[in-house]
Design an enzyme around this catalytic site. Structure first.
Site, PDB file in Angstrom:
ATOM      1  N   ASP A  35       0.838  -1.202   0.000  1.00 60.21           N
ATOM      2  CA  ASP A  35       0.000   0.000   0.000  1.00 60.21           C
ATOM      3  C   ASP A  35       0.870   1.248   0.000  1.00 60.21           C
ATOM      4  OD1 ASP A  35      -1.999  -1.755   0.124  1.00 60.21           O
ATOM      5  OD2 ASP A  35      -2.732  -1.193   2.121  1.00 60.21           O
ATOM      6  N   GLU A  37       3.817   1.674  -1.278  1.00 58.83           N
ATOM      7  CA  GLU A  37       4.348   1.937  -2.615  1.00 58.83           C
ATOM      8  C   GLU A  37       3.271   2.569  -3.502  1.00 58.83           C
ATOM      9  OE1 GLU A  37       7.071  -1.039  -5.130  1.00 58.83           O
ATOM     10  OE2 GLU A  37       6.234  -1.874  -3.289  1.00 58.83           O
ATOM     11  N   ASP A  39       0.729   4.274  -2.532  1.00 55.73           N
ATOM     12  CA  ASP A  39       0.498   5.654  -2.098  1.00 55.73           C
ATOM     13  C   ASP A  39       1.563   6.596  -2.660  1.00 55.73           C
ATOM     14  OD1 ASP A  39      -1.675   4.750  -0.770  1.00 55.73           O
ATOM     15  OD2 ASP A  39      -0.758   4.740   1.219  1.00 55.73           O
ATOM     16  N   SER A  84     -34.991  -5.244 -21.907  1.00 54.94           N
ATOM     17  CA  SER A  84     -35.315  -6.019 -20.710  1.00 54.94           C
ATOM     18  C   SER A  84     -35.440  -7.490 -21.107  1.00 54.94           C
ATOM     19  CB  SER A  84     -36.577  -5.480 -20.054  1.00 54.94           C
ATOM     20  OG  SER A  84     -37.603  -5.478 -20.996  1.00 54.94           O
ATOM     21  N   LEU A  85     -35.888  -8.319 -20.178  1.00 59.51           N
ATOM     22  CA  LEU A  85     -35.876  -9.759 -20.439  1.00 59.51           C
ATOM     23  C   LEU A  85     -37.241 -10.388 -20.238  1.00 59.51           C
ATOM     24  CD1 LEU A  85     -32.635 -10.693 -18.456  1.00 59.51           C
ATOM     25  CD2 LEU A  85     -32.929 -10.929 -20.924  1.00 59.51           C
ATOM     26  N   GLU A 116     -25.488 -16.944 -16.791  1.00 58.14           N
ATOM     27  CA  GLU A 116     -24.909 -16.335 -15.583  1.00 58.14           C
ATOM     28  C   GLU A 116     -26.022 -15.979 -14.612  1.00 58.14           C
ATOM     29  OE1 GLU A 116     -23.195 -13.424 -17.954  1.00 58.14           O
ATOM     30  OE2 GLU A 116     -24.926 -12.127 -17.905  1.00 58.14           O
ATOM     31  N   LYS A 118     -28.634 -13.919 -12.420  1.00 58.89           N
ATOM     32  CA  LYS A 118     -29.317 -12.636 -12.630  1.00 58.89           C
ATOM     33  C   LYS A 118     -29.230 -11.856 -11.329  1.00 58.89           C
ATOM     34  CE  LYS A 118     -33.501 -10.611 -14.543  1.00 58.89           C
ATOM     35  NZ  LYS A 118     -33.802  -9.558 -13.585  1.00 58.89           N
ATOM     36  N   ASP A 120     -29.675  -8.926  -8.568  1.00 61.89           N
ATOM     37  CA  ASP A 120     -30.736  -8.010  -8.181  1.00 61.89           C
ATOM     38  C   ASP A 120     -30.079  -6.691  -7.785  1.00 61.89           C
ATOM     39  OD1 ASP A 120     -33.273  -7.295  -7.815  1.00 61.89           O
ATOM     40  OD2 ASP A 120     -33.622  -8.463  -5.993  1.00 61.89           O
ATOM     41  N   ARG A 139     -30.320   2.919 -16.527  1.00 64.60           N
ATOM     42  CA  ARG A 139     -31.074   2.364 -17.643  1.00 64.60           C
ATOM     43  C   ARG A 139     -32.203   3.300 -18.078  1.00 64.60           C
ATOM     44  NH1 ARG A 139     -35.566  -0.735 -18.288  1.00 64.60           N
ATOM     45  NH2 ARG A 139     -35.513  -2.161 -20.064  1.00 64.60           N
ATOM     46  N   TYR A 228     -22.476  -7.701 -17.830  1.00 65.56           N
ATOM     47  CA  TYR A 228     -23.131  -8.893 -18.392  1.00 65.56           C
ATOM     48  C   TYR A 228     -23.415  -8.795 -19.890  1.00 65.56           C
ATOM     49  CZ  TYR A 228     -27.271  -6.035 -17.447  1.00 65.56           C
ATOM     50  OH  TYR A 228     -28.171  -5.019 -17.390  1.00 65.56           O
ATOM     51  N   LYS A 293     -28.267 -16.526 -22.500  1.00 69.57           N
ATOM     52  CA  LYS A 293     -28.184 -15.761 -23.744  1.00 69.57           C
ATOM     53  C   LYS A 293     -27.660 -16.675 -24.829  1.00 69.57           C
ATOM     54  CE  LYS A 293     -27.267 -11.919 -20.898  1.00 69.57           C
ATOM     55  NZ  LYS A 293     -26.232 -11.409 -20.019  1.00 69.57           N
ATOM     56  N   LYS A 317     -36.481 -17.392 -13.403  1.00 70.81           N
ATOM     57  CA  LYS A 317     -36.588 -16.819 -12.063  1.00 70.81           C
ATOM     58  C   LYS A 317     -36.742 -17.894 -10.986  1.00 70.81           C
ATOM     59  CE  LYS A 317     -36.856 -12.310 -12.407  1.00 70.81           C
ATOM     60  NZ  LYS A 317     -38.077 -11.691 -12.296  1.00 70.81           N
ATOM     61  N   CYS A 411     -46.198  17.359  10.313  1.00 68.51           N
ATOM     62  CA  CYS A 411     -45.902  16.133  11.043  1.00 68.51           C
ATOM     63  C   CYS A 411     -47.207  15.422  11.425  1.00 68.51           C
ATOM     64  CB  CYS A 411     -45.083  16.466  12.291  1.00 68.51           C
ATOM     65  SG  CYS A 411     -44.816  15.031  13.343  1.00 68.51           S
ATOM     66  N   CYS A 414     -47.229  15.874  15.593  1.00 71.28           N
ATOM     67  CA  CYS A 414     -47.315  17.166  16.283  1.00 71.28           C
ATOM     68  C   CYS A 414     -47.808  18.297  15.381  1.00 71.28           C
ATOM     69  CB  CYS A 414     -45.965  17.534  16.883  1.00 71.28           C
ATOM     70  SG  CYS A 414     -44.734  17.919  15.616  1.00 71.28           S
ATOM     71  N   CYS A 429     -39.271  15.991  10.711  1.00 71.78           N
ATOM     72  CA  CYS A 429     -39.955  16.887  11.645  1.00 71.78           C
ATOM     73  C   CYS A 429     -38.876  17.415  12.590  1.00 71.78           C
ATOM     74  CB  CYS A 429     -41.011  16.104  12.426  1.00 71.78           C
ATOM     75  SG  CYS A 429     -41.586  16.957  13.898  1.00 71.78           S
ATOM     76  N   CYS A 434     -41.840  16.913  19.653  1.00 70.78           N
ATOM     77  CA  CYS A 434     -42.851  16.071  19.006  1.00 70.78           C
ATOM     78  C   CYS A 434     -42.997  14.773  19.815  1.00 70.78           C
ATOM     79  CB  CYS A 434     -42.416  15.777  17.582  1.00 70.78           C
ATOM     80  SG  CYS A 434     -43.419  14.539  16.764  1.00 70.78           S
TER      81      CYS A 434
HETATM   82  S1  IVH Z   1     -29.093  -9.286 -19.738  1.00 65.94           S
HETATM   83  C1  IVH Z   1     -30.645  -8.051 -23.533  1.00 65.94           C
HETATM   84  N1  IVH Z   1     -27.899 -10.357 -17.662  1.00 65.94           N
HETATM   85  O1  IVH Z   1     -32.205  -7.734 -15.506  1.00 65.94           O
HETATM   86  C2  IVH Z   1     -30.209  -8.507 -22.225  1.00 65.94           C
HETATM   87  N2  IVH Z   1     -29.579  -8.730 -17.304  1.00 65.94           N
HETATM   88  O2  IVH Z   1     -34.848  -7.929 -16.726  1.00 65.94           O
HETATM   89  C3  IVH Z   1     -30.545  -7.546 -21.182  1.00 65.94           C
HETATM   90  N3  IVH Z   1     -29.942  -8.195 -14.959  1.00 65.94           N
HETATM   91  O3  IVH Z   1     -32.262  -4.547 -16.932  1.00 65.94           O
HETATM   92  C4  IVH Z   1     -30.177  -7.920 -19.844  1.00 65.94           C
HETATM   93  N4  IVH Z   1     -28.422  -9.563 -14.129  1.00 65.94           N
HETATM   94  O4  IVH Z   1     -30.724  -4.918 -14.955  1.00 65.94           O
HETATM   95  C5  IVH Z   1     -28.829  -9.491 -18.100  1.00 65.94           C
HETATM   96  N5  IVH Z   1     -26.751 -11.350 -15.894  1.00 65.94           N
HETATM   97  C6  IVH Z   1     -27.662 -10.493 -16.351  1.00 65.94           C
HETATM   98  C7  IVH Z   1     -28.424  -9.696 -15.464  1.00 65.94           C
HETATM   99  C8  IVH Z   1     -29.376  -8.825 -15.988  1.00 65.94           C
HETATM  100  C9  IVH Z   1     -29.352  -8.655 -13.862  1.00 65.94           C
HETATM  101  C10 IVH Z   1     -31.027  -7.195 -14.990  1.00 65.94           C
HETATM  102  C11 IVH Z   1     -30.706  -6.011 -15.839  1.00 65.94           C
HETATM  103  C12 IVH Z   1     -31.835  -5.857 -16.803  1.00 65.94           C
HETATM  104  C13 IVH Z   1     -32.894  -6.713 -16.194  1.00 65.94           C
HETATM  105  C14 IVH Z   1     -33.742  -7.304 -17.273  1.00 65.94           C
END
Ligand code: IVH
Length: 669
Positions: A35, A37, A39, A84-85, A116, A118, A120, A139, A228, A293, A317, A411, A414, A429, A434
């Site tokens: 660290d 070095e 720095d 989206s998916l 991979e 998904k 959250d 997004r 991703y 994918k 899911k 509030c 109060c 508040c 209160c």
């Molecule tokens: S692929 C065309 N891969 O899920 C492909 N999405 O429901 C578009 N997300 O907005 C998304 N992990 O925020 C992809 N490994 C992953 C993901 C992923 C999370 C989210 C992403 C997207 C949403 C789609």
């Protein structure tokens, strides 16, 4: 070469060196230099920037933090839309998905997928031009998002400039920003102690951190990212499939999820889902399924998209513990420091074996995000022991009478006017009298880790406050037996017991007393650090910002609140009155001959003969700095049972690990 030219050359060199070592440290967890070095290089870079301000560009490592807060977010259009998916909930849905692909593309053999987890978290788009990060955005609606470049730059695993050469002219890297489960628990634990709002889940914490106008706030949040996918990829010589393109991105320094796998058939895809599902609890980040994918970019192109989802990708899911119920009313709760939290009152419903009748809505941004109204039917989710949360409104059955809640101006308790905090999200508040706030102030003051007064539950406190027997914390020490024994439900005996436990609380360590005062941003650890730094309470009360900033873990925000608290005359009066009423403070002193003095220690897991907070307190009193995450700066990891990911990380970094027995022998005797 002119000296200016030499400096410029060295400057470019330094940027590369720093970038490389930052990557090895943050993304690979394999530092190659110390660290100190690192720095030194950083300091050399800063010196050159000082001497030649014209050198500084937005990709310099010095630009990760420190840029000024913004007035608002500007809109930013993605070069190609963020899609989206579609969702799959069972094997049949996946079989269907592949059948349609085959029908459309006329491919006969097996389809290869890149799969991979998904995540959250929050989707972001990173735009690199000639290898330099030029813009980052959320997004948004898929076409236009918000420019969050200033915040994204604070994420240390995101390269400001890609490593290597031969990058596309334009590259849109898409990924999910998230917070690890363990970091999330720590953030909430800290916020709770400080009386601040807690986040409902890691996703909200990540989203809230990215939506900060002030990047110095974001830089304190341990945000992470996995890339991703890609939007615009302007170049000819790039891999022709998802998996290899991700590997390429990884070589450029972009973080990729190591669970990404190739599935050569539908059966392998189904097996992959089972494999990730069985690992789910062990992963340190929250996921809600897996994404498949079609691997081949050519085939992806051929398949195209329907409305806003590609035909070549699908999310499988996990079944969630969800319930559906009527939201009867949105009411407002007042916290100890006056923050107003909207709460959904629900028709009781069983979710994952527990009856839920209300759920926090956290703040007004969350109400807007969900577009939730009184009279709506809502979907609720409970995962493990996480607080139940509303995930979605069932818009199809929204009655006409469904009522939007207005942001209250006064509030709910109060009726004083409310104000927004500087972050623009928390409503507060500011009336210190209160009644709802007072209840919380007293609850905190008497709580176990503060003054530890037994028998003063919420109901009794409400009664005392209602009867105006107590309006300030010091009033507790003037309560007389006669006045309380006559209250309904109390009687002679309980009144006597109560007075006794109040009396017993008068001898207290100074750190608990400071914590009990309930100063904003002052949790137990900060209180302890304050008590160790100042030799007595008077000194603390007279401290200014500069004095406070010298202390471990105290930043400008906490320093301001502490200074303000003790400048306020009524607070000072309360403190003096408490002392006059007989509170005696035991002072703390650092035990200075300990070998942990000045060392950074991380604690993980649980212990049989002491609690984690006891151990933490002891270590801090011995002059150690107790930190929540393991890094190369950690000197020792104290590991109990069920240690979690910190142990693994410490082992990888070769940090000395101590078990319960060793800790008892070394520190606690
Ligand atoms: S692929 C065309 N891969 O899920 C492909 N999405 O429901 C578009 N997300 O907005 C998304 N992990 O925020 C992809 N490994 C992953 C993901 C992923 C999370 C989210 C992403 C997207 C949403 C789609």
């Amino acid at each position: 070469m002119s000296s200016q030219g030499k400096d410029k050359k060295r400057y470019e060199e330094l940027k590369e060196i720093i970038q490389k070592h930052a990557y090895l440290y943050h993304t690979e967890d394999k530092p190659e230099i110390s660290d100190a070095e690192y720095d030194l290089y950083f300091k050399e870079l800063l010196d050159l920037e000082k001497a030649h301000p014209n050198f500084v560009d937005s990709n310099s490592p010095s630009q990760r933090v420190g840029s000024k807060p913004l007035d608002g977010f500007t809109k930013s259009e993605h070069l190609s839309p963020m899609l989206s998916l579609e969702n799959a909930f069972n094997d049949e849905d996946l079989i269907d998905f592949e059948r349609k692909i085959k029908e459309r593309s006329l491919v006969e053999g097996g389809i290869v997928y890149s799969a991979e987890p998904k995540l959250d978290g929050v989707a972001v788009n990173l735009l690199y031009e000639n290898g330099k990060l030029v813009k980052a955005s959320t997004r948004g609606d898929g076409k236009v998002g918000e420019d969050i470049t200033h915040n994204i730059k604070t994420i240390k695993t995101i390269p400001l400039a890609l490593i290597g050469s031969k990058f596309p002219n334009s590259l849109e890297a898409r990924g999910e920003v998230f917070i690890n489960k363990s970091d999330f628990d720590q953030i909430n634990e800290d916020s709770e102690k400080k009386g601040e709002k807690v986040f409902a889940n890691p996703r909200n914490a990540a989203a809230g951190s990215l939506r900060q106008l002030d990047p110095s706030v974001t830089s304190k949040r341990p945000l992470k990212i996995f890339i991703y996918g890609f939007g615009v990829l302007e170049d000819k010589d790039l891999p022709d499939n998802q998996y290899e393109m991700l590997s390429m991105a990884s070589r450029w320094g972009l973080p990729i999820n190591s669970e990404t796998k190739i599935c050569n058939s539908l059966q392998e895809s189904i097996d992959y889902f089972e494999y990730i599902n069985s690992k789910r609890d062990k992963l340190n980040y929250e996921i809600d399924g897996v994404v498949y994918k079609v691997n081949d970019f050519g085939l992806q192109k051929k398949l195209g998209q329907v409305s806003r989802a590609p035909r070549w990708a699908i999310a499988r899911k996990f079944p969630a513990e969800v319930g559906r119920t009527l939201l009867k009313k949105i009411s407002f709760q007042v916290g100890r420091l006056g923050s107003i939290t909207p709460v959904a009152e629900l028709d009781p419903v069983l979710v994952g074996g527990v009856t839920i009748s209300n759920a926090s809505l956290h703040n007004f941004d969350e109400i807007d995000r969900l577009d939730v109204r009184e009279g709506d039917h809502v979907l609720l989710k409970r995962a493990g022991d996480v607080i139940p949360q509303i995930i979605e409104v069932d818009l199809k059955v929204r009655p006409e009478s469904a009522k939007k809640v207005k942001i209250p101006q006064f509030c709910p308790c109060c009726e004083e006017p409310l104000n927004k905090d500087e972050d623009g999200v928390v409503l507060r508040c500011n009336n210190k009298k209160c009644p709802d706030q007072l209840i919380e102030v007293f609850k905190h003051f008497v709580s176990r880790n503060a003054m530890n007064i037994d028998g003063l539950g919420e109901k009794i406190l409400e009664q005392f406050i209602g009867e105006k027997l107590i309006t300030k914390i010091d009033d507790l020490y003037s309560l007389a037996h006669e006045e309380i024994s006559e209250l309904p439900g109390l009687g002679d005996k309980s009144a006597k017991n109560l007075i006794e436990s109040i009396e017993k609380s008068k001898n207290i360590s100074i750190n608990r007393f400071i914590y009990a005062l309930g100063i904003r941003e002052v949790g137990e650890t900060t209180a302890l650090n304050l008590s160790l730094h100042f030799s007595n309470l008077e000194e603390l009360m007279g401290a200014n910002q500069d004095d406070l900033l010298e202390i471990n873990d105290i930043g400008p925000v906490a320093a301001t609140y502490i200074e303000e608290y003790f400048k306020d005359k009524s607070n000072r009066d309360t403190v003096y009155s408490l002392l006059e009423k007989g509170i005696t403070l035991e002072t703390n002193k650092i035990i200075s001959d300990s070998f942990v003095l000045g060392k950074t220690i991380v604690i993980t897991g649980s212990f049989s003969s002491f609690s984690r907070s006891q151990l933490k307190e002891t270590l801090i009193k011995m002059g150690a700095k107790v930190s929540s995450s393991v890094s190369s700066k950690t000197d020792y990891l104290v590991s109990g049972t069920s240690p979690g990911s910190k142990l693994k990380k410490a082992e990888e970094l070769g940090i000395t690990i101590l078990n319960e027995q060793e800790v008892e022998n070394e520190f606690l005797n």
